[in-house]
Design a protein around this motif. Structure first.
Motif: not given
Length: 285
Positions: A119-121, A126-132
């Motif tokens: 997929g795209r980067r 998005e990365y800030a919310d991804f871990p949660a």
């Protein structure tokens, strides 16, 4: 008993198993060629992993949408690409002669590229919310499971069983025969095949791959050749099977609880894939 006596005993066990059990392939190229082990039914399989990855991706995308990221990909790349290691070893060290000739104790670098996300980067937002969202997905898939008591039990016992296997006199004798065989071809006399596979002389890179030097490849070829000549992997597999069977009998209730946890996990994954899979099937990566 002498080492020769132990080895003759191990050969006798192997002969009996070959005579009464499923016929082994003429050449052992992968660990699966050796057949199933008693503990396999209690463990997470490659198919489980693939299905769990799909289910987790669907749950993460749903969570990200709830946080305002409506077009989050199912297989995203990180803002900066991490190093991707490819695990190609087996519990028995190198087994495939053709791979040993070409790659030694490493692997085709193209395999690492094949595992990279399609997929795209991710954006920084998005990365800030991804871990949660990723943690939330994991919690959902493990719902109703006591992770410490049941989910990890078989893996914990595998470590203890492996220690017992490595103390088996018949296996130690088989390793000694293999070791002398490798040394007689002009290479290091390793104590066991794992030591050959993990030798620091192969100078593994950050992704775990080796340099594929001539010496490394020649050593790997001698390693595999000696395994085939002396049935080292088969004897090793036999020792593992015997120790696992003993351990499962001894801790039957705990293994049964672990198996139930695995079944619960699989049922949860099936539910997630059934509910969210169709919506994810047509989504763009």
């Amino acid at each position: 008993m002498t080492k020769r006596g132990w080895l003759l005993g191990a050969v006798a066990v192997l002969a009996a198993i070959c005579a009464s059990g499923p016929e082994l392939p003429e050449l052992i190229r992968t660990a699966s060629d050796l057949g199933p082990l008693p503990a396999d039914r209690y463990d997470y399989t490659p198919q489980d992993y693939q299905r769990s990855q799909r289910a987790s991706a669907l749950l993460v995308r749903q969570c990200m949408a709830e946080r305002g990221h409506r077009a989050f990909p199912l297989d995203p790349r990180y803002p900066s690409d991490p190093v991707v290691a490819t695990a190609v070893g087996t519990d028995y060290g190198a087994l495939d002669l053709a791979a040993a000739r070409r790659w030694g104790y490493g692997w085709d670098p193209a395999k690492s590229l094949a595992l990279r996300p399609k997929g795209r980067r991710m954006t920084n937002a998005e990365y800030a919310d991804f871990p949660a969202c990723n943690a939330e997905a994991s919690q959902r898939l493990l719902r109703g499971i006591d992770v410490k008591r049941d989910w990890l039990y078989a893996r914990t016992r595998a470590t203890e069983v492996d220690k017992a296997v490595k103390r088996d006199p018949r296996l130690l004798a088989a390793w000694d025969v293999w070791s002398r065989c490798v040394a007689e071809q002009g290479f290091t006399r390793y104590p066991d095949p794992v030591a050959a596979y993990t030798d620091t002389a192969w100078q593994r890179d950050s992704d775990g791959n080796t340099r594929h030097t001539q010496r490394e490849r020649a050593t790997a070829v001698a390693d595999v050749t000696c395994k085939r000549r002396h049935h080292t992997a088969e004897l090793w597999h036999t020792a593992r099977a015997q120790q696992q069977a003993v351990d499962i009998t001894r801790h039957h209730d705990r293994y049964a609880a672990g198996l139930q946890a695995l079944r619960t996990y699989r049922a949860t994954i099936a539910e997630v894939l059934r509910k969210l899979g169709q919506r994810g099937a047509d989504a763009s990566l």
